[in-house]
Each structure stands twice: as structure tokens, then as C-alpha cells.
Design a protein around this motif. Structure first.
Motif, mmCIF file in Angstrom:
data_model
loop_
_atom_site.group_PDB
_atom_site.id
_atom_site.type_symbol
_atom_site.label_atom_id
_atom_site.label_comp_id
_atom_site.label_asym_id
_atom_site.label_seq_id
_atom_site.Cartn_x
_atom_site.Cartn_y
_atom_site.Cartn_z
ATOM 1 N N HIS A 95 -13.937 -31.205 -41.582
ATOM 2 C CA HIS A 95 -13.510 -30.203 -42.563
ATOM 3 C C HIS A 95 -12.871 -29.012 -41.847
ATOM 4 N N ALA A 96 -12.027 -29.319 -40.887
ATOM 5 C CA ALA A 96 -11.376 -28.295 -40.069
ATOM 6 C C ALA A 96 -9.887 -28.280 -40.348
ATOM 7 N N ASP A 97 -9.269 -27.186 -39.994
ATOM 8 C CA ASP A 97 -7.825 -27.046 -40.119
ATOM 9 C C ASP A 97 -7.315 -26.427 -38.825
ATOM 10 N N PHE A 98 -6.001 -26.258 -38.720
ATOM 11 C CA PHE A 98 -5.433 -25.706 -37.496
ATOM 12 C C PHE A 98 -4.112 -25.026 -37.791
ATOM 13 N N VAL A 99 -3.746 -24.107 -36.899
ATOM 14 C CA VAL A 99 -2.437 -23.455 -36.916
ATOM 15 C C VAL A 99 -1.897 -23.494 -35.495
ATOM 16 N N VAL A 100 -0.592 -23.274 -35.370
ATOM 17 C CA VAL A 100 0.051 -23.252 -34.062
ATOM 18 C C VAL A 100 0.500 -21.826 -33.787
ATOM 19 N N ASN A 101 0.137 -21.320 -32.614
ATOM 20 C CA ASN A 101 0.554 -19.992 -32.170
ATOM 21 C C ASN A 101 1.149 -20.165 -30.789
ATOM 22 N N ASP A 102 2.475 -20.082 -30.696
ATOM 23 C CA ASP A 102 3.213 -20.377 -29.475
ATOM 24 C C ASP A 102 2.878 -21.815 -29.062
ATOM 25 N N ASN A 103 2.319 -22.025 -27.894
ATOM 26 C CA ASN A 103 1.962 -23.375 -27.436
ATOM 27 C C ASN A 103 0.468 -23.624 -27.551
ATOM 28 N N ARG A 104 -0.190 -22.919 -28.430
ATOM 29 C CA ARG A 104 -1.629 -23.081 -28.606
ATOM 30 C C ARG A 104 -1.910 -23.576 -30.014
ATOM 31 N N ILE A 105 -2.734 -24.610 -30.101
ATOM 32 C CA ILE A 105 -3.185 -25.125 -31.390
ATOM 33 C C ILE A 105 -4.584 -24.573 -31.607
ATOM 34 N N ILE A 106 -4.725 -23.764 -32.643
ATOM 35 C CA ILE A 106 -6.009 -23.110 -32.933
ATOM 36 C C ILE A 106 -6.691 -23.899 -34.032
ATOM 37 N N VAL A 107 -7.846 -24.469 -33.702
ATOM 38 C CA VAL A 107 -8.613 -25.279 -34.640
ATOM 39 C C VAL A 107 -9.760 -24.425 -35.153
ATOM 40 N N TYR A 108 -9.914 -24.405 -36.482
ATOM 41 C CA TYR A 108 -10.989 -23.597 -37.082
ATOM 42 C C TYR A 108 -11.600 -24.306 -38.270
#
Length: 108
Positions: A95-108
Motif C-alpha cells: 500500500h505504498a506509492d512513490f514520486v520522482v525527485n531528480d534521480n531519486r525515487i521516494i517511496v512512502y
């Protein structure tokens, strides 16, 4: 009174400028829709999948939620799928989602 108006405008401008790098660097996962890969792995972990994506596409992962189990076992048998689709399917049980910030994938 003019001094207060001028100071207020400067403060608003400073706040807007300070927020600009964060907002402009953060994008949705749509960037990952244009990058494709094939993965055939039986009983691999989320951590191993993240490592594979990091190596292939020069991304790094930041896990923002301690509730995500990186040792969860998943089976993948996909050919020429977008990284976004692969990640969404791999993270659905968490039940997680993610966004991309520059070359980083942030999973939350």
C-alpha cells in the motif's frame, strides 16, 4: 507604511524562491513511464528490485516509511514494461506509492 509593504513583498518573494527548487525538481512517476525494462525473477525481494533499477537507470531510492518491508518476496515475469508499472505492481501489497525527485525515487 511603505517600508512594511516593501518588506512584506521581499519576504513573499523569498518564500516563493526558496520553494521553487523543491517544486520544480519533484515530478510524478510519469518520468518512469518512458523507461522500460524486462525482469524475470522468482521470489526476489523489493530491495533486490530497487537495486536492479538503481543499477540500470542511475536512480536511487529513498524509503520514507518504516512500515515498508524491503524483504517482501515478489515474483516478476515482465517483458518491456515501464519502470513505473513494475514499481506500482511490486508495491501494491505494501500500500505504498512513490514520486520522482531528480534521480531519486521516494517511496512512502
Amino acid at each position: 507604511m511603505n517600508y512594511l509593504k516593501k518588506t512584506g513583498r521581499l519576504m513573499v518573494a523569498a518564500c516563493l524562491l526558496a520553494g521553487t527548487p523543491f517544486v520544480s525538481g519533484t515530478v510524478s512517476a510519469s518520468e518512469l513511464q518512458t523507461q522500460y525494462m524486462s525482469v524475470q525473477a522468482e521470489s526476489t525481494t523489493l530491495k533486490e528490485l530497487f537495486d536492479l533499477i538503481e543499477a540500470k537507470f542511475n536512480y536511487s531510492f529513498l524509503i520514507r516509511n518504516n512500515d515498508i518491508d524491503l524483504n517482501e518476496r515478489i515474483t516478476l515475469d515482465v517483458s518491456n514494461r515501464s519502470v513505473e508499472e513494475i514499481l506500482r505492481n511490486a508495491l501494491k501489497n505494501q500500500h505504498a506509492d512513490f514520486v520522482v525527485n531528480d534521480n531519486r525515487i521516494i517511496v512512502y
